[in-house]
Write a protein that holds these residues in place. Sequence first.
Motif, short mmCIF file in Angstrom:
data_model
loop_
_atom_site.label_atom_id
_atom_site.label_comp_id
_atom_site.label_asym_id
_atom_site.label_seq_id
_atom_site.Cartn_x
_atom_site.Cartn_y
_atom_site.Cartn_z
N SER A 194 -23.81 19.35 -40.18
CA SER A 194 -24.77 20.49 -39.73
C SER A 194 -24.27 21.10 -38.59
O SER A 194 -23.85 20.42 -37.64
CB SER A 194 -26.24 19.76 -39.81
OG SER A 194 -26.19 18.98 -38.82
N GLY A 195 -25.10 22.21 -38.07
CA GLY A 195 -24.82 22.91 -36.75
C GLY A 195 -25.57 24.14 -36.72
O GLY A 195 -26.44 24.46 -37.31
N GLN A 196 -25.43 24.79 -35.70
CA GLN A 196 -26.34 25.81 -35.25
C GLN A 196 -25.73 27.17 -36.03
O GLN A 196 -24.41 27.08 -36.13
CB GLN A 196 -26.01 26.30 -33.80
CG GLN A 196 -26.86 27.17 -33.39
CD GLN A 196 -28.56 27.04 -33.36
OE1 GLN A 196 -28.74 26.03 -33.55
NE2 GLN A 196 -29.33 27.98 -33.44
N ALA A 197 -26.46 27.82 -36.68
CA ALA A 197 -26.09 28.93 -37.62
C ALA A 197 -25.72 30.10 -36.66
O ALA A 197 -26.44 30.31 -35.55
CB ALA A 197 -27.44 29.39 -38.62
N PRO A 198 -24.58 30.81 -36.88
CA PRO A 198 -24.36 31.88 -36.19
C PRO A 198 -25.28 33.11 -36.19
O PRO A 198 -25.99 33.48 -37.17
CB PRO A 198 -22.98 32.35 -36.85
CG PRO A 198 -23.14 32.12 -38.20
CD PRO A 198 -23.94 30.71 -38.28
N ALA A 199 -25.62 33.66 -35.15
CA ALA A 199 -26.64 34.84 -34.85
C ALA A 199 -26.17 36.11 -35.68
O ALA A 199 -24.71 36.31 -35.77
CB ALA A 199 -26.78 35.29 -33.54
N PRO A 200 -26.92 36.86 -36.43
CA PRO A 200 -26.12 37.86 -37.03
C PRO A 200 -25.84 39.04 -36.04
O PRO A 200 -26.49 39.27 -35.00
CB PRO A 200 -27.50 38.35 -37.89
CG PRO A 200 -28.75 37.99 -37.24
CD PRO A 200 -28.37 36.38 -36.64
#
Length: 182
Positions: free
Chosen positions: A84-90
């Motif tokens: 798991s990790g931080q989702a990239p910002a759009p």
Amino acid sequence: MDTLVIALRVALSLGVVLALMWVLHRRMAKGPFGAGKGRGRRSASVEVVARQGIGGKASVVVVDVEGERLVLGVSEHGVSLLTSGQAPAPELTIVTGPVTLPVRPTPSAEQFRQELEQQTGAAPRLQAEPAPSVGQAEPLPMRPRNRARRTAIPTSAQLQGSILSGETWRQAAAALRNRRAG
């Protein structure tokens, strides 16, 4: 008469069951167990980013859940978290002025004819004829049929036991008469 009463009872029972199912569905959607708006815990937004099969019934799925990116292993035995990790910002584009969209010019009939001639390599064979008068209609060309139509008439042996068989209807009527008489 008994058949009519039984049919009406079955129809009434079916209507009651369907109405009960509809009421329960509405209640579950709005009630504390449902996911109605404004009630209970806010539901998480889940977005499947990608899915890749890696074998028979196994696959890897990348999912974004409330700003967190999860990589899940999915098999017939269950789902397991791989990482798991931080989702990239759009990526957003800020527009500061008016936007002009590209517009293709509409081709004219002459341009279409020229393009058609260029593509086919031949000049058009048909020339424009004057339209027929209001009372006269030019007959349409008819195509010959390649196969003859055959109408198959089923035999009594083929219809035996079918709803299309007359004998089936006679047997049903006799059974109803015997039931009424008995």
